[in-house]
Design an enzyme around this catalytic site. Structure first.
Site, PDB file in Angstrom:
ATOM      1  N   HIS B 148      13.135 -13.968 -39.144  1.00 25.12           N
ATOM      2  CA  HIS B 148      12.160 -13.836 -40.224  1.00 25.12           C
ATOM      3  C   HIS B 148      12.146 -12.393 -40.698  1.00 25.12           C
ATOM      4  CE1 HIS B 148       7.946 -12.400 -41.102  1.00 25.12           C
ATOM      5  NE2 HIS B 148       8.149 -13.233 -42.094  1.00 25.12           N
ATOM      6  N   TYR B 151       9.268  -7.872 -46.605  1.00 22.60           N
ATOM      7  CA  TYR B 151       8.868  -6.527 -47.032  1.00 22.60           C
ATOM      8  C   TYR B 151       8.074  -6.661 -48.317  1.00 22.60           C
ATOM      9  CZ  TYR B 151      11.765  -4.807 -43.293  1.00 22.60           C
ATOM     10  OH  TYR B 151      12.277  -4.582 -42.048  1.00 22.60           O
ATOM     11  N   ARG B 152       6.966  -5.927 -48.395  1.00 27.62           N
ATOM     12  CA  ARG B 152       6.046  -6.116 -49.518  1.00 27.62           C
ATOM     13  C   ARG B 152       5.386  -4.800 -49.929  1.00 27.62           C
ATOM     14  NH1 ARG B 152       4.283  -8.152 -44.731  1.00 27.62           N
ATOM     15  NH2 ARG B 152       2.424  -7.157 -43.901  1.00 27.62           N
ATOM     16  N   ARG B 306       1.896 -21.357 -54.899  1.00 31.09           N
ATOM     17  CA  ARG B 306       2.991 -22.329 -54.824  1.00 31.09           C
ATOM     18  C   ARG B 306       3.208 -22.692 -53.357  1.00 31.09           C
ATOM     19  NH1 ARG B 306       8.733 -23.035 -55.003  1.00 31.09           N
ATOM     20  NH2 ARG B 306       9.294 -24.575 -56.578  1.00 31.09           N
ATOM     21  N   GLU B 308       4.878 -24.959 -51.750  1.00 32.81           N
ATOM     22  CA  GLU B 308       6.238 -25.196 -51.260  1.00 32.81           C
ATOM     23  C   GLU B 308       6.959 -23.892 -50.927  1.00 32.81           C
ATOM     24  OE1 GLU B 308       8.050 -27.981 -50.458  1.00 32.81           O
ATOM     25  OE2 GLU B 308       6.155 -29.057 -50.604  1.00 32.81           O
TER      26      GLU B 308
END
Lengths: 346, 346
Positions: B148, B151-152, B306, B308
């Site tokens: 996993h 980065y944000r 969203r 999904e």
């Protein structure tokens, strides 16, 4: 201090016995009779029903027995977990009872006061008792629905060990992967009869509550086709005897409401694609239970809780497929439409 | 009003353009350069990397292409979800970017103020920007680990549309079903090198943070064998350019840290029993993501999100088996022991 780490005595005067101690003594001296405290009557009632249900499901499955695990809690109480896994009829079937004596911290008391004004907001913590039967059956055959049931009784003690607040909660609901209207109608009819015997308003009130509670909010769907759900039924609803009688009728109605359905569907033919659809629906079941179910969250956050018993509700197998859409006009689409807009079945 | 339902203008003066409007104009007039606002640089950076990673994973899998879905948000921003399902190497691989312009309600601002004192506590709501790349790869082969990465960049706007608070967050972590020490050491070494190039303390700080964050608390286990995790890195940590450079190095280190592992494990032989163990570990992955992961919870609670794309992190298949215990001295037991007590790998 957390409920489980706190001393079981911290909510009371030091010279009065805890409710766990009272109950142990009472059982030893006079057994459980109609004059016993509701705690002991509820405990005896759910344990009898657990045995009866386990026997009936074993007879139905035919291939194997339930694994029975008894466990004690350090501060009093304990549970019996009965799980049958990878059977002929059931992929996973769990029938659990648990009896808990513990203390609630102030934060939990404040939350509960919303529904139970008898709770004293000024104490640091409060002794409580909880007993319940929980059941989740996940059949192998995708044509046979998953079913869930839970009935529980909760009580808090005054400083002197007498009963302060008490309430009943519970319900039962059906989660098919494929919709057979006649099955859903049979299931709802059985519950409605049980409700009607006690109060003509119960079925419609608790059916609505069920649709609201078992909502997979982030999907805009209900978990299944409903049933009944209720919580916090206390003296503002009816007296304790009447509510206990109601819960008894409801639990007694379970086997007749579910057995005819599983008998009809257990050996139906199905395709690999239908099995996959069942697995996707199982994924949604997991989403509800892990993201939204208050009981599961409460259990997982309780230090020292028996995680395997709490999570016996999860299916043996589940699936998440990106952007899966049922075909137009298919049976799968019809199910989803019903889950998006609950139906009045009876 | 919820973040999504509120007007994007409600947090600002009526005569100043929203940051979404500013950014649209800026992109049209001058493209994205080193002098553009960090919002646009981060957006461009994650989109480039998404393409590169998707190309590399497609080449590796060989059997099929990623499904690419682009979606817009009504108030500005949008995302690109790339998912490959049931491939030769990957059971499910998701590589998503998202760019969000929205408003934060007061409750969310109060929570964030704990870490970002620049946030004005007295406004009713606040315009914000968030951009990130998220990736989860679940391989078919039980000998190959799940990985996993995320980065944000997050930013809030003053009433006049200028930048108020900003911060970077992210990390990457490895979740094997079977432990190959050399793989874990290779993975950690790659991350440590990336960290060391920017700050000699980063790896040990963020490795510890990762073990703490990816804790499946109710199981007393970490989700996997760790990596790095960090959040809220703002001007109190380092200047914006330095932190962006750090995030760039980290993301650039991803493919070299993971590809050699998957190449080595993708075609290893395995038994049906080992596949089942992988499925059980996938169940634990689902438990962490649905019960404990803050990002997933934030997403599921965001109206209009969203779903999904958020839940692409879940594996295609998972399993829950009551009371499963690894055999004494087995490889399965060794994994669980490591998850109960994180190891220093490098």
């Amino acid at each position: 201090p957390t409920p489980e780490n706190a001393s079981p005595r911290s909510g009371q005067q030091l010279d009065s016995p805890s409710i766990a101690e009272r109950d142990t003594l009472s059982k030893r001296e006079s057994g459980v009779t109609a004059r016993s405290p509701m705690r002991l009557r509820m405990e005896a009632f759910i344990k009898e029903n657990q045995q009866e249900i386990v026997r009936a499901l074993e007879a139905l499955d035919g291939s194997q027995r339930f694994q029975v695990d008894k466990w004690d809690r350090p501060n009093g109480g304990g549970g019996i977990s009965c799980v049958l896994q990878d059977g002929k009829v059931f992929e996973k079937a769990g029938v659990n009872t648990s009896v808990v004596y513990g203390t609630l911290p102030r934060a939990a008391i404040s939350k509960m006061r919303v529904n139970h004004k008898a709770l004293d907001p000024d104490v640091e913590n409060l002794e409580f008792f909880a007993a319940g039967l929980s059941l989740v059956l996940h059949p192998q055959n995708p044509m046979a629905p998953t079913v869930h049931l839970n009935y529980r009784y909760f009580e808090t003690a005054n400083q002197d060990g007498t009963t302060n607040a008490w309430w009943f909660g519970g319900g039962t609901d059906l989660t098919p992967s494929y919709l057979f209207d006649e099955d859903v109608i049979h299931f709802h009819r059985g519950i409605k009869e049980a409700c009607d015997a006690h109060d003509k308003d119960y079925y419609s009130r608790f059916k609505k509550w069920c649709d609201e509670y078992f909502s997979v909010k982030h999907r805009g769907e209900t978990r299944g086709v409903g049933g009944i759900f209720f919580d916090d039924l206390d003296e503002t609803e009816k007296d304790q005897e009447s509510l206990f009688a109601f819960v008894q009728t409801c639990l007694g109605a379970f086997l007749p409401s579910y057995l005819p359905i599983i008998q009809k569907r257990r050996d139906m033919p199905f395709t690999e694609k239908e099995k996959q659809w069942q697995q996707l629906r199982r994924g949604r079941y997991v989403e509800f239970n892990l993201v939204h179910d208050r009981g599961t969250a409460f259990g997982l956050n309780t230090p020292g809780a028996r995680i395997e018993s709490i999570l016996m509700s999860l299916p043996l197998t589940a699936r998440w497929q990106y952007q899966h859409e049922p075909e137009k006009g298919s049976r799968e689409e019809r199910l989803v439409n019903v889950l998006k807009k609950p139906v009045d079945w009876v």
